[in-house]
Design a protein around this motif. Structure first.
Motif, PDB file in Angstrom:
ATOM      1  N   LEU A 111       0.810  -1.231   0.000  1.00  0.00           N
ATOM      2  CA  LEU A 111       0.000   0.000   0.000  1.00  0.00           C
ATOM      3  C   LEU A 111       0.840   1.276   0.000  1.00  0.00           C
ATOM      4  CD1 LEU A 111      -2.878  -1.158   2.359  1.00  0.00           C
ATOM      5  CD2 LEU A 111      -3.145  -0.387   0.002  1.00  0.00           C
ATOM      6  N   LEU A 112       2.058   1.203   0.543  1.00  0.00           N
ATOM      7  CA  LEU A 112       2.916   2.395   0.541  1.00  0.00           C
ATOM      8  C   LEU A 112       3.663   2.482  -0.786  1.00  0.00           C
ATOM      9  CD1 LEU A 112       2.377   2.790   3.559  1.00  0.00           C
ATOM     10  CD2 LEU A 112       4.818   3.131   3.884  1.00  0.00           C
ATOM     11  N   THR A 113       3.711   3.678  -1.347  1.00  0.00           N
ATOM     12  CA  THR A 113       4.468   3.868  -2.583  1.00  0.00           C
ATOM     13  C   THR A 113       5.121   5.249  -2.588  1.00  0.00           C
ATOM     14  OG1 THR A 113       4.350   3.949  -5.002  1.00  0.00           O
ATOM     15  CG2 THR A 113       2.409   4.715  -3.829  1.00  0.00           C
ATOM     16  N   ASP A 114       6.273   5.338  -3.247  1.00  0.00           N
ATOM     17  CA  ASP A 114       6.865   6.660  -3.442  1.00  0.00           C
ATOM     18  C   ASP A 114       6.781   7.060  -4.919  1.00  0.00           C
ATOM     19  OD1 ASP A 114       8.838   4.905  -4.349  1.00  0.00           O
ATOM     20  OD2 ASP A 114      10.083   5.198  -2.559  1.00  0.00           O
ATOM     21  N   ASP A 115       5.924   6.345  -5.650  1.00  0.00           N
ATOM     22  CA  ASP A 115       5.745   6.619  -7.070  1.00  0.00           C
ATOM     23  C   ASP A 115       4.341   7.234  -7.293  1.00  0.00           C
ATOM     24  OD1 ASP A 115       5.343   6.622  -9.763  1.00  0.00           O
ATOM     25  OD2 ASP A 115       5.552   4.447 -10.033  1.00  0.00           O
ATOM     26  N   PRO A 116       4.282   8.560  -7.527  1.00  0.00           N
ATOM     27  CA  PRO A 116       2.967   9.201  -7.682  1.00  0.00           C
ATOM     28  C   PRO A 116       2.108   8.538  -8.757  1.00  0.00           C
ATOM     29  CG  PRO A 116       4.701  10.861  -7.592  1.00  0.00           C
ATOM     30  CD  PRO A 116       5.391   9.528  -7.629  1.00  0.00           C
ATOM     31  N   GLU A 117       2.747   8.079  -9.836  1.00  0.00           N
ATOM     32  CA  GLU A 117       1.966   7.453 -10.917  1.00  0.00           C
ATOM     33  C   GLU A 117       1.255   6.194 -10.420  1.00  0.00           C
ATOM     34  OE1 GLU A 117       3.501   6.265 -15.040  1.00  0.00           O
ATOM     35  OE2 GLU A 117       4.332   8.267 -14.666  1.00  0.00           O
ATOM     36  N   HIS A 118       1.982   5.404  -9.639  1.00  0.00           N
ATOM     37  CA  HIS A 118       1.386   4.179  -9.088  1.00  0.00           C
ATOM     38  C   HIS A 118       0.251   4.537  -8.120  1.00  0.00           C
ATOM     39  CE1 HIS A 118       0.961   0.118  -7.644  1.00  0.00           C
ATOM     40  NE2 HIS A 118       1.051   0.597  -6.403  1.00  0.00           N
ATOM     41  N   PHE A 119       0.515   5.560  -7.302  1.00  0.00           N
ATOM     42  CA  PHE A 119      -0.493   6.014  -6.321  1.00  0.00           C
ATOM     43  C   PHE A 119      -1.801   6.390  -7.032  1.00  0.00           C
ATOM     44  CE2 PHE A 119      -2.201   9.757  -3.935  1.00  0.00           C
ATOM     45  CZ  PHE A 119      -2.516   9.129  -2.745  1.00  0.00           C
ATOM     46  N   PHE A 120      -1.684   7.178  -8.106  1.00  0.00           N
ATOM     47  CA  PHE A 120      -2.887   7.609  -8.818  1.00  0.00           C
ATOM     48  C   PHE A 120      -3.520   6.457  -9.602  1.00  0.00           C
ATOM     49  CE2 PHE A 120      -1.212  11.844  -7.873  1.00  0.00           C
ATOM     50  CZ  PHE A 120      -2.378  12.525  -7.560  1.00  0.00           C
ATOM     51  N   SER A 121      -2.704   5.487 -10.003  1.00  0.00           N
ATOM     52  CA  SER A 121      -3.245   4.367 -10.796  1.00  0.00           C
ATOM     53  C   SER A 121      -4.178   3.478  -9.954  1.00  0.00           C
ATOM     54  CB  SER A 121      -2.116   3.524 -11.394  1.00  0.00           C
ATOM     55  OG  SER A 121      -1.535   2.720 -10.385  1.00  0.00           O
ATOM     56  N   GLN A 122      -4.132   3.637  -8.638  1.00  0.00           N
ATOM     57  CA  GLN A 122      -5.033   2.855  -7.769  1.00  0.00           C
ATOM     58  C   GLN A 122      -6.446   3.449  -7.756  1.00  0.00           C
ATOM     59  OE1 GLN A 122      -3.768  -0.128  -6.479  1.00  0.00           O
ATOM     60  NE2 GLN A 122      -2.180   0.635  -7.871  1.00  0.00           N
ATOM     61  N   ARG A 123      -6.637   4.481  -8.541  1.00  0.00           N
ATOM     62  CA  ARG A 123      -7.934   5.129  -8.759  1.00  0.00           C
ATOM     63  C   ARG A 123      -8.654   5.552  -7.476  1.00  0.00           C
ATOM     64  NH1 ARG A 123      -8.688   4.819 -14.011  1.00  0.00           N
ATOM     65  NH2 ARG A 123     -10.759   5.703 -13.906  1.00  0.00           N
ATOM     66  N   PRO A 124      -7.974   6.382  -6.662  1.00  0.00           N
ATOM     67  CA  PRO A 124      -8.680   6.893  -5.479  1.00  0.00           C
ATOM     68  C   PRO A 124      -9.859   7.785  -5.874  1.00  0.00           C
ATOM     69  CG  PRO A 124      -6.520   7.961  -5.732  1.00  0.00           C
ATOM     70  CD  PRO A 124      -6.604   6.888  -6.782  1.00  0.00           C
ATOM     71  N   ASP A 125     -10.897   7.772  -5.057  1.00  0.00           N
ATOM     72  CA  ASP A 125     -12.015   8.707  -5.237  1.00  0.00           C
ATOM     73  C   ASP A 125     -11.746   9.998  -4.476  1.00  0.00           C
ATOM     74  OD1 ASP A 125     -13.870   6.837  -6.589  1.00  0.00           O
ATOM     75  OD2 ASP A 125     -13.721   5.763  -4.682  1.00  0.00           O
ATOM     76  N   VAL A 126     -10.966   9.861  -3.416  1.00  0.00           N
ATOM     77  CA  VAL A 126     -10.639  11.016  -2.588  1.00  0.00           C
ATOM     78  C   VAL A 126      -9.182  10.888  -2.147  1.00  0.00           C
ATOM     79  CG1 VAL A 126     -11.816   9.861  -0.659  1.00  0.00           C
ATOM     80  CG2 VAL A 126     -11.177  12.214  -0.409  1.00  0.00           C
ATOM     81  N   ILE A 127      -8.490  12.018  -2.209  1.00  0.00           N
ATOM     82  CA  ILE A 127      -7.091  12.031  -1.774  1.00  0.00           C
ATOM     83  C   ILE A 127      -6.977  12.972  -0.588  1.00  0.00           C
ATOM     84  CG2 ILE A 127      -4.766  12.808  -2.428  1.00  0.00           C
ATOM     85  CD1 ILE A 127      -5.260  11.634  -5.173  1.00  0.00           C
ATOM     86  N   VAL A 128      -6.300  12.481   0.452  1.00  0.00           N
ATOM     87  CA  VAL A 128      -6.153  13.266   1.678  1.00  0.00           C
ATOM     88  C   VAL A 128      -4.698  13.688   1.828  1.00  0.00           C
ATOM     89  CG1 VAL A 128      -6.428  13.286   4.185  1.00  0.00           C
ATOM     90  CG2 VAL A 128      -7.959  11.870   2.789  1.00  0.00           C
ATOM     91  N   GLU A 129      -4.474  14.975   1.892  1.00  0.00           N
ATOM     92  CA  GLU A 129      -3.110  15.492   2.132  1.00  0.00           C
ATOM     93  C   GLU A 129      -2.859  15.590   3.625  1.00  0.00           C
ATOM     94  OE1 GLU A 129      -0.710  18.244   3.874  1.00  0.00           O
ATOM     95  OE2 GLU A 129      -2.770  18.871   3.516  1.00  0.00           O
ATOM     96  N   THR A 130      -1.837  14.900   4.102  1.00  0.00           N
ATOM     97  CA  THR A 130      -1.404  15.023   5.507  1.00  0.00           C
ATOM     98  C   THR A 130       0.118  15.208   5.531  1.00  0.00           C
ATOM     99  OG1 THR A 130      -1.046  12.635   5.830  1.00  0.00           O
ATOM    100  CG2 THR A 130      -3.257  13.466   6.310  1.00  0.00           C
ATOM    101  N   ALA A 131       0.639  15.957   4.567  1.00  0.00           N
ATOM    102  CA  ALA A 131       2.096  15.951   4.355  1.00  0.00           C
ATOM    103  C   ALA A 131       2.759  17.324   4.438  1.00  0.00           C
ATOM    104  CB  ALA A 131       2.406  15.322   2.996  1.00  0.00           C
ATOM    105  N   GLY A 132       1.996  18.377   4.586  1.00  0.00           N
ATOM    106  CA  GLY A 132       2.614  19.702   4.673  1.00  0.00           C
ATOM    107  C   GLY A 132       2.312  20.569   3.460  1.00  0.00           C
ATOM    108  N   HIS A 133       2.666  21.854   3.590  1.00  0.00           N
ATOM    109  CA  HIS A 133       2.313  22.837   2.556  1.00  0.00           C
ATOM    110  C   HIS A 133       2.840  22.453   1.175  1.00  0.00           C
ATOM    111  CE1 HIS A 133       1.344  26.505   5.315  1.00  0.00           C
ATOM    112  NE2 HIS A 133       0.889  25.374   5.816  1.00  0.00           N
TER     113      HIS A 133
END
Ligand SMILES: NC(=O)C1=CN([C@@H]2O[C@H](COP(=O)(O)OP(=O)(O)OC[C@H]3O[C@@H](n4cnc5c(N)ncnc54)[C@H](O)[C@@H]3O)[C@@H](O)[C@H]2O)C=CC1
Ligand SMILES: O=C([O-])CC(=O)C(=O)O
Length: 268
Positions: free
Chosen positions: A50-72
């Motif tokens: 479930l953890l990835t450092d590849d944004p493309e892979h992250f988006f390919s999981q087709r989230p409906d909602v993305i939550v930012e908890t990482a800073g400005h």
């Protein structure tokens, strides 16, 4: 089922992820967690893959909602991408939206995609009432944020006072929310949330205090208007991993996710 992607696996992110993998947020499942480097994190079996450092892979999981908890920085880096990918974008680092150019770009992306930028109450209370009051004659909104000395280590406060020598409550900032959100990106996002709910970044008045006499992170909000008067004080229990951040912040995100998946929504 709502697929939820989380950006950031720090204090708030981990608490939200834990609840998602334990199926404690009805109607929501974790699609992935975007981190800066997977090798920096050791996780249990429940997070395998479930953890990835590849944004493309992250988006390919087709989230409906993305939550930012990482800073400005992460709001600027991923906000448009998230909205353009057709995801609602939940932002806790709300101070990033004090950058008017970034804010306008994200709003334009949200309009185009038909998705929403959602700002949890997070560390503060009363946003619902201030936003309602703003519909019809809000005159003033003031915030005083006080935190214990340990919460100010590694922040702009260190350039204003000597934290090792403070013995009494000391004001380190008085001004508007635009500057407080910029100067204290890890610590005074609440000022930005109040601004967006009410009178905007220029008109929202902010005082920031280093307070060696308290154990909790305190936000005092007062607002005046046609509606009457609001006085709210919250005292947030600091998270063990990051004394700047109240534990309630992650719980507030969980509530937003629950709302998105629920037939009944209370407390807007
Ligand atoms: N709205 C509110 O009331 C509050 C907002 N906040 C905001 O939330 C942010 C997060 O808070 P915490 O979880 O306590 O911070 P934290 O420092 O414990 O965790 C942040 C995590 O995000 C990671 N990260 C940073 N940039 C990233 C990127 N580009 N991609 C992926 N991961 C990235 C960091 O490595 C770290 O693991 C704070 O910086 C602050 O801006 C915090 C408290 C209250
Ligand atoms: O958690 C808190 O008390 C508030 C906080 O850090 C912020 O507003 O950025």
């Amino acid at each position: 089922m709502l697929n939820v992607g989380i950006i950031g696996f720090g204090t708030a992110g981990r608490d939200v992820v834990k609840r998602l993998v334990c199926n404690e947020i009805e109607g929501c499942r974790l699609s992935g967690v975007l981190v800066r480097s997977v090798s920096n994190h050791s996780t249990g079996a429940s997070l395998t893959g479930l953890l990835t450092d590849d944004p493309e892979h992250f988006f390919s999981q087709r989230p409906d909602v993305i939550v930012e908890t990482a800073g400005h920085g992460a709001v600027a880096q991923y906000g448009e991408m998230a909205l353009e990918a057709g995801c609602h974008f939940v932002v806790i680092s709300v101070g990033a939206l004090g950058d008017a150019e970034l804010y306008n770009r994200l709003v334009a992306a949200a309009r185009t995609s038909g998705k929403q930028i959602l700002l949890p109450s997070a560390a503060v209370a009363g946003l619902d009432r201030i936003a309602a009051a703003a519909e019809d004659g809000l005159d003033s909104v003031r915030l005083t944020t006080r935190k214990p000395v340990k919460a100010w280590r590694g922040t702009h406060a260190e350039t204003v006072v000597n934290l090792d020598e403070i013995t009494e409550p000391t004001v380190i900032y008085t001004g508007n929310a635009r500057d407080s959100a910029r100067l204290f990106p890890e610590s005074v996002n609440v000022s930005a949330a109040l601004s967006l709910a009410g009178l905007g970044f220029e008109e929202t008045e902010v005082q920031v205090v280093v307070d060696p006499t308290i154990e909790r992170n305190v936000h005092e909000v007062t607002a005046l208007g046609k509606f009457g008067e609001l006085k709210v004080e919250v005292q947030n229990t600091p998270s063990p991993d990051n004394p700047k951040t109240g534990h309630i912040v992650a719980m507030s995100v969980c509530k937003v996710l629950r709302n998105l998946a629920s037939p009944v929504v209370v407390g807007l």
